[in-house]
Design an enzyme around this catalytic site. Sequence first.
Site, PDB file in Angstrom:
ATOM      1  CG  LEU A 152      -2.202   0.950   0.950  1.00  0.00           C
ATOM      2  CD1 LEU A 152      -3.125  -0.015  -0.061  1.00  0.00           C
ATOM      3  CD2 LEU A 152      -2.756   1.126   2.362  1.00  0.00           C
ATOM      4  N   GLY A 153       1.318   1.398  -0.819  1.00  0.00           N
ATOM      5  CA  GLY A 153       2.454   2.725  -1.130  1.00  0.00           C
ATOM      6  C   GLY A 153       1.705   3.488  -2.124  1.00  0.00           C
ATOM      7  NE  ARG A 232      10.496  -3.519 -11.748  1.00  0.00           N
ATOM      8  CZ  ARG A 232       9.896  -2.580 -12.389  1.00  0.00           C
ATOM      9  NH1 ARG A 232       8.626  -2.438 -12.720  1.00  0.00           N
ATOM     10  NH2 ARG A 232      10.755  -1.435 -12.379  1.00  0.00           N
ATOM     11  CD  GLU A 261       8.683  -7.428 -17.911  1.00  0.00           C
ATOM     12  OE1 GLU A 261       8.922  -6.150 -18.339  1.00  0.00           O
ATOM     13  OE2 GLU A 261       7.806  -7.343 -17.040  1.00  0.00           O
ATOM     14  CG  HIS A 279       6.840  -3.216 -17.994  1.00  0.00           C
ATOM     15  ND1 HIS A 279       7.861  -4.068 -17.097  1.00  0.00           N
ATOM     16  CD2 HIS A 279       6.398  -2.220 -17.305  1.00  0.00           C
ATOM     17  CE1 HIS A 279       8.113  -3.393 -16.244  1.00  0.00           C
ATOM     18  NE2 HIS A 279       7.326  -2.221 -16.313  1.00  0.00           N
TER      19      HIS A 279
HETATM   20  C1  8YV Z   1       8.903   1.527 -16.856  1.00  0.00           C
HETATM   21  C2  8YV Z   1       8.537   0.795 -14.565  1.00  0.00           C
HETATM   22  O1  8YV Z   1       8.501   0.422 -17.559  1.00  0.00           O
HETATM   23  O2  8YV Z   1       8.774   2.812 -13.461  1.00  0.00           O
HETATM   24  C3  8YV Z   1       8.759   1.843 -13.183  1.00  0.00           C
HETATM   25  O3  8YV Z   1       9.323   0.964 -12.306  1.00  0.00           O
HETATM   26  O4  8YV Z   1       8.529  -0.406 -14.491  1.00  0.00           O
HETATM   27  C4  8YV Z   1       8.041   1.511 -15.797  1.00  0.00           C
HETATM   28  O5  8YV Z   1       7.660   2.665 -15.554  1.00  0.00           O
HETATM   29  C5  8YV Z   1      10.504   1.323 -16.853  1.00  0.00           C
HETATM   30  O6  8YV Z   1      11.215   1.829 -16.060  1.00  0.00           O
HETATM   31  C6  8YV Z   1      10.605   2.172 -18.220  1.00  0.00           C
HETATM   32  O7  8YV Z   1      11.401   1.598 -19.023  1.00  0.00           O
END
Ligand code: 8YV
Length: 312
Positions: A152-153, A232, A261, A279
């Site tokens: 819950l962030g 994730r 991924e 993603h």
């Molecule tokens: C992006 C993300 O896909 O912010 C994150 O942690 O998973 C995403 O916003 C990524 O960092 C961009 O490549």
Amino acid sequence: MSKPNILVMGPMYQPKLDELEAAYTCHRVWTADDPAGLIARLAPDCEIVVTNGGRGLKADEMKQLPKLKLVACFGVGVDAIDLAHAKANGIAVTNTPDVLTEDVADMALALLLGTVRRIPQGDRFVREGRWLKGGMGITMSLQRKRVGVVGLGRIGRAIAKRCAAFNTDIGYFGPNPKSDVDYTYFKDIVALAQWADVLIAACPGGPATYRVVSRAALQALGPDGVFVNIARGSVVDQTAMIELLASGALGSAGLDVFDDEPRVPAELIALQNVVLHPHQASATHPTRAAMGQLVLDNLAAFVAGRALVTPV
Ligand code: 8YV
């Protein structure tokens, strides 16, 4: 004064990458013919690395850059960056919090509704001409369900707020109860999953949350349970998830993130009770522009010797 050399490890929002390349001497590692050679050539004076959430930066890579002082991440998740090594070596890390929260929460709800109401399946049903032979059938409803939020962030709260608008009850799991919400706290994720109809992973990645959505939690969610992941791939036991979805022991899943991924296992792709997305939760023009702007703002602050805007 010459522009600082910056190693850019992976792609970011193109218009902001263009601005970055106009302001600094940037070197794109991910398209380089010889990435190792490029890094070795810049090592003697490179102080800044720009990376993204997926690419991150390993300790070994930081060790190759003795002058490294700043790792600016295009993304809020810094689980792919070795933070312990950075901290121990006085290397600052920045990320892009807040600006992506609302779009990521929107995607969680889109995946949730898409999964529960089988929207991509309906799209295929119409396109493939199957409607001409009869109706698609009846789906579950999100109304009056119990939603369990894992983490819950900022993003978890934005998801909970949206879920409340669908007349759901909210419970959550995390390291500590929050004093400023009246959602039900569960200190055990299996207990949350037992209580919930829907489990939504919204926690950071990294060692502390590795496989926190365990086989036992997914089993507890059950044959009518819905699992949504915008966090994730590492936070869920993906092998167990696929097995349970295939056997019907877990009802359905809406997934924006995966292990390894962009490789999604064929067994997962073959399932009809999943909605898969590549993603994309933060991938809207305004949010990606705001994320890119934060990278630029952090770099500008660093170069000017000012306090970083969003240090981790
Ligand atoms: C992006 C993300 O896909 O912010 C994150 O942690 O998973 C995403 O916003 C990524 O960092 C961009 O490549």
